[in-house]
Write a protein that holds these residues in place. Structure first.
Motif, PDB file in Angstrom:
ATOM      1  N   GLU A 294       2.852  19.960  -8.669  1.00 47.23           N
ATOM      2  CA  GLU A 294       4.003  21.509  -8.498  1.00 47.23           C
ATOM      3  C   GLU A 294       3.567  22.027 -10.691  1.00 47.23           C
ATOM      4  N   GLU A 295       3.351  21.635 -10.957  1.00 44.83           N
ATOM      5  CA  GLU A 295       2.934  22.312 -12.156  1.00 44.83           C
ATOM      6  C   GLU A 295       1.695  23.098 -12.191  1.00 44.83           C
ATOM      7  N   MET A 296       0.645  22.918 -10.957  1.00 40.67           N
ATOM      8  CA  MET A 296      -0.452  23.275 -10.744  1.00 40.67           C
ATOM      9  C   MET A 296      -0.359  24.490 -10.414  1.00 40.67           C
ATOM     10  N   ASN A 297       0.668  24.201  -9.247  1.00 45.35           N
ATOM     11  CA  ASN A 297       0.402  25.503  -8.510  1.00 45.35           C
ATOM     12  C   ASN A 297       1.862  26.532  -9.099  1.00 45.35           C
ATOM     13  N   GLU A 298       2.310  26.308 -10.040  1.00 41.45           N
ATOM     14  CA  GLU A 298       3.819  27.145 -10.786  1.00 41.45           C
ATOM     15  C   GLU A 298       2.192  28.237 -11.704  1.00 41.45           C
ATOM     16  N   LEU A 299       1.461  27.476 -12.032  1.00 43.58           N
ATOM     17  CA  LEU A 299       0.584  27.748 -12.457  1.00 43.58           C
ATOM     18  C   LEU A 299      -0.972  29.040 -12.103  1.00 43.58           C
ATOM     19  N   ASP A 300      -0.398  28.406 -10.878  1.00 45.04           N
ATOM     20  CA  ASP A 300      -1.963  29.097  -9.710  1.00 45.04           C
ATOM     21  C   ASP A 300      -0.687  29.988  -9.039  1.00 45.04           C
ATOM     22  N   THR A 301       0.114  30.099  -9.147  1.00 46.95           N
ATOM     23  CA  THR A 301       1.751  31.088  -8.175  1.00 46.95           C
ATOM     24  C   THR A 301       1.497  32.582  -9.926  1.00 46.95           C
ATOM     25  N   GLN A 302       1.581  32.018 -10.884  1.00 47.58           N
ATOM     26  CA  GLN A 302       1.504  33.239 -12.049  1.00 47.58           C
ATOM     27  C   GLN A 302       0.056  33.731 -11.895  1.00 47.58           C
ATOM     28  N   THR A 303      -0.878  32.825 -11.669  1.00 43.48           N
ATOM     29  CA  THR A 303      -1.981  33.712 -11.968  1.00 43.48           C
ATOM     30  C   THR A 303      -2.297  34.562 -11.472  1.00 43.48           C
TER      31      THR A 303
ATOM     32  N   ALA B  26      -4.709  21.052 -13.216  1.00 42.60           N
ATOM     33  CA  ALA B  26      -5.989  20.516 -12.471  1.00 42.60           C
ATOM     34  C   ALA B  26      -6.206  19.468 -12.598  1.00 42.60           C
ATOM     35  N   VAL B  27      -7.385  19.568 -13.969  1.00 42.54           N
ATOM     36  CA  VAL B  27      -7.976  18.854 -14.432  1.00 42.54           C
ATOM     37  C   VAL B  27      -6.508  16.864 -14.453  1.00 42.54           C
ATOM     38  N   LYS B  28      -6.088  17.326 -14.352  1.00 41.20           N
ATOM     39  CA  LYS B  28      -4.868  16.290 -14.846  1.00 41.20           C
ATOM     40  C   LYS B  28      -4.411  15.703 -13.603  1.00 41.20           C
ATOM     41  N   SER B  29      -4.660  16.553 -12.122  1.00 36.66           N
ATOM     42  CA  SER B  29      -4.082  16.533 -11.182  1.00 36.66           C
ATOM     43  C   SER B  29      -5.590  15.967 -10.549  1.00 36.66           C
TER      44      SER B  29
ATOM     45  N   TYR C  73       0.850  -1.305  -0.189  1.00 41.46           N
ATOM     46  CA  TYR C  73      -0.226  -0.048   0.245  1.00 41.46           C
ATOM     47  C   TYR C  73       1.376   0.871   0.214  1.00 41.46           C
ATOM     48  N   ILE C  74       1.823   1.545   0.210  1.00 39.56           N
ATOM     49  CA  ILE C  74       2.674   2.345   1.021  1.00 39.56           C
ATOM     50  C   ILE C  74       3.305   2.304  -0.190  1.00 39.56           C
ATOM     51  N   VAL C  75       4.225   1.139  -0.450  1.00 41.83           N
ATOM     52  CA  VAL C  75       4.826   1.817  -2.173  1.00 41.83           C
ATOM     53  C   VAL C  75       3.847   2.209  -2.929  1.00 41.83           C
ATOM     54  N   PHE C  76       2.543   1.885  -3.522  1.00 36.78           N
ATOM     55  CA  PHE C  76       1.775   2.221  -4.278  1.00 36.78           C
ATOM     56  C   PHE C  76       1.657   3.125  -4.217  1.00 36.78           C
ATOM     57  N   THR C  77       1.174   4.111  -2.857  1.00 37.29           N
ATOM     58  CA  THR C  77       1.538   5.129  -2.928  1.00 37.29           C
ATOM     59  C   THR C  77       1.740   6.122  -2.865  1.00 37.29           C
ATOM     60  N   ALA C  78       3.710   6.449  -2.858  1.00 32.67           N
ATOM     61  CA  ALA C  78       4.227   7.266  -3.057  1.00 32.67           C
ATOM     62  C   ALA C  78       4.509   7.059  -4.121  1.00 32.67           C
ATOM     63  N   VAL C  79       4.698   6.224  -4.963  1.00 34.25           N
ATOM     64  CA  VAL C  79       5.150   5.789  -6.033  1.00 34.25           C
ATOM     65  C   VAL C  79       3.727   6.612  -6.771  1.00 34.25           C
ATOM     66  N   VAL C  80       2.460   6.147  -7.118  1.00 37.64           N
ATOM     67  CA  VAL C  80       1.532   7.101  -7.748  1.00 37.64           C
ATOM     68  C   VAL C  80       1.705   8.173  -7.635  1.00 37.64           C
ATOM     69  N   THR C  81       1.516   8.988  -5.520  1.00 39.35           N
ATOM     70  CA  THR C  81       1.353  10.217  -5.265  1.00 39.35           C
ATOM     71  C   THR C  81       2.056  11.066  -6.096  1.00 39.35           C
ATOM     72  N   ASN C  82       3.825  10.514  -6.121  1.00 38.82           N
ATOM     73  CA  ASN C  82       5.388  11.049  -6.959  1.00 38.82           C
ATOM     74  C   ASN C  82       4.661  11.682  -7.816  1.00 38.82           C
ATOM     75  N   TRP C  83       4.460  10.703  -8.668  1.00 39.57           N
ATOM     76  CA  TRP C  83       3.845  11.524 -10.294  1.00 39.57           C
ATOM     77  C   TRP C  83       2.744  12.358 -10.195  1.00 39.57           C
TER      78      TRP C  83
END
Length: 587
Positions: free
Chosen positions: A190-199, A237-240, A174-184
């Motif tokens: 991070e891309e969403m937050n960067e765009l949020d900051t730019q907004t 945001a949709v991808k996230s 469970y932890i390994v699966f969660t870590a792998v998917v969460t890292n993705w």
């Protein structure tokens, strides 16, 4: 994390440390109570057997105990939150104070290059993240590990090592699966937050310059620019959010496989007489309780990772070195007369952009020096260097013989007052903006300063008088009114050295004449530097210095410079000619 831990365990706050220890103790008690519920529940089921003597009474007692344990778990969890809340808020406060104080200590170069909206967003995320980090580390991850150890111990005693191994395999998977998917997912976030900051940065920048937007009829253009970055943020945001569905499905598959396997094993043992019906219920309850925090593991892991990212961005701000710092043991500036000298001063904002090239001059105490010259000659740079917003790259600047680099910045800036070309006011009351000149000034002193700046009558005519708000950057006031507030603020400060940085250049002729008279009055008996574009405002200066391409081209009185027939005389003739043309045009 090393930067984070001092906020979790503050050295100078024994009371907060006690709160943390007490909160952790409540966590352990709450977890023991919650785990006991499964055993009590199983025992109650086992007593519910027809014909068992006193079975009903025991079962009722166990059910009552089960209800009490459920209430106890909620009680201790909430007591834990009450005890810990002060720790989290205090950590957030101290971190916010550190960042805010450091930002004000950074150099003018940093603030000239910053984007206010982006910096504000970084601080907001970073300060919020520390409270969240503290909560999840102490009250989610640590209790989950404790619960896993206690459940494993119980499973080993009651059901053997096979059940323990299966539980750990499930948890690790469970932890390994969660870590792998969460890292993705973190990359997407991070891309969403960067765009949020730019907004936020673009919206703040656009709104701060709304006048410019209207001047150029650019509302649709600004809306299109904003829509472009908002659309990019929406796609991210949709991808996230879609990736969250994949995470939830995978986690549910792992936990339900474990639940089915464990329950199947216990039911098989019950059919062979190895386990009781209560054991089946106990295992089901224990696993359900263990899965509950594990179901949050993805969110917790993501939050902690995001918290670390947000804090890293904020610590990057904290780690930005201050360009201008006091020397160790720097003394306070002592102003005995206010004699000011530039000695072969060299300076450039960038290595390849030299502004001042060996500028030297001296102002006697109580005298006035006017600094004039074409745009880009380095006039305003003189004021910035005097305030020590930047350090000279060559030569030195002294006040009463003391090198500015050898005294504290606080004492230096306390001795200088400025009436700037562009007066920016706080979005507060007129009284607050005038009183900003000296901390702790009384209302009577504020009103005296306003009288000295010839603005008291205007303020008295307002319905709210000194409590009237001036709006964002003082936009509710006219240019002349803002200049008078700036003059009043400087009068209240009462500095021995005064800088007038093109203080009337943006005003009409009538207002300029009125404010010029006020400026002449407040500069009496002070060492004064007048940075001017309009030469008519400096004809009475004790000395006029003409800067050209970062060098002193000429010095002297108004009459001397006219007789010399150099650059000053040329500038004077041009401005006189322009003034005559404006007069003819007006007629």
């Amino acid at each position: 994390m090393r930067r984070f831990l001092p906020y979790l365990w503050p050295k100078d706050q024994a009371g907060l440390r006690v709160r943390i220890v007490f909160a952790l103790l409540l966590v352990v008690i709450s977890k023991l109570i919650q785990l006991s519920m499964a055993w009590v529940y199983g025992q109650a089921i086992d007593r519910m057997v027809p014909g068992l003597e006193d079975g009903v009474a025991i079962a009722i007692a166990l059910v009552a105990a089960y209800a009490g344990a459920r209430f106890g778990g909620v009680l201790f969890d909430n007591l834990r939150n009450v005890v810990f809340e002060r720790v989290g808020q205090d950590a957030t406060r101290r971190l916010a104070e550190n960042v805010f104080g450091h930002l004000h200590n950074l150099s003018m170069r940093f603030h000239m290059n910053r984007r206010t909206g982006a910096v504000t967003k970084v601080i907001e995320r970073g300060t919020k993240s520390i409270d969240i980090m503290l909560y999840f580390l102490l009250f989610n991850i640590a209790p989950t590990l404790l619960e896993l150890l206690l459940v494993s111990t119980y499973f080993q005693i009651e059901f053997g090592w096979g059940m323990v191994a299966a539980t750990w395999v499930m948890v690790i998977a469970y932890i390994v699966f969660t870590a792998v998917v969460t890292n993705w997912r973190n990359k997407l976030r991070e891309e969403m937050n960067e765009l949020d900051t730019q907004t936020v940065a673009k919206s703040v920048d656009s709104l701060l310059n709304y006048e410019t937007v209207k001047y150029f009829n650019a509302e649709k253009r600004e809306a299109a620019r904003y829509n472009q970055v908002v659309s990019q943020w929406a796609d991210a945001a949709v991808k996230s959010e879609n990736s969250l569905a994949a995470l939830n499905i995978g986690q549910s598959l792992i936990t339900n496989l474990m639940m089915a396997g464990a329950m199947g094993y216990v039911v098989w043992g019950w059919s062979r007489g190895q386990f009781t019906t209560g054991d089946v219920v106990t295992v089901n309850t224990l696993l359900a309780q263990l899965f509950r925090p594990l179901d949050m593991l993805g969110m917790v892991y993501r939050t902690i990772r995001q918290g670390l990212t947000d804090m890293a961005a904020m610590f990057e701000l904290i780690d930005t070195p201050a360009e201008i710092v006091d020397k160790p043991g720097a003394a306070a500036l002592v102003v005995s007369g206010g004699a000011l000298a530039f000695e072969d001063v060299q300076f450039g904002y960038e290595p390849d952009r030299q502004i001042l090239n060996g500028v030297s001059f001296k102002i006697e105490p109580g005298h006035t020096l006017a600094v004039v010259g074409p745009s880009g000659a380095g006039k305003s740079t003189v004021a910035r260097l005097l305030y020590r917003f930047y350090d000279v790259t060559g030569g030195r600047i002294t006040i009463d013989g003391q090198d500015l680099r050898d005294v504290t910045q606080s004492s230096l800036r306390s001795a200088i007052g400025i009436v700037p070309q562009d007066t920016v006011l706080f979005n507060d009351t007129i009284g607050y903006n005038i009183g900003y000149g000296r901390e702790g000034a009384s209302q009577a002193e504020i009103e005296d300063a306003a009288r000295g700046a010839s603005i008291h009558g205007f303020i008295a005519s307002l319905p709210e008088q000194y409590e009237a708000r001036v709006g964002e950057r003082g936009l509710k006031l006219s240019g002349g009114e803002k200049q008078r507030v700036a003059i009043a603020r400087t009068l209240l400060k009462n500095p021995p050295i005064l800088i007038l940085d093109e203080a009337t250049s943006a005003l009409d002729s009538r207002t300029e004449s009125e404010i010029q008279a006020t400026l002449d009055r407040i500069s009496e008996r002070r060492t004064t530097i007048i940075i001017a574009h309009r030469l008519s405002t400096v004809v009475d200066a004790d000395r006029i210095m003409v800067l050209d391409a970062g060098r002193v081209a000429e010095q002297g009185t108004h009459a001397q410079l006219l007789r010399k027939g150099g650059l000053y005389a040329e500038m004077w003739a041009r401005q006189q000619s322009e003034g005559e043309e404006e007069t003819v045009a007006a007629e």
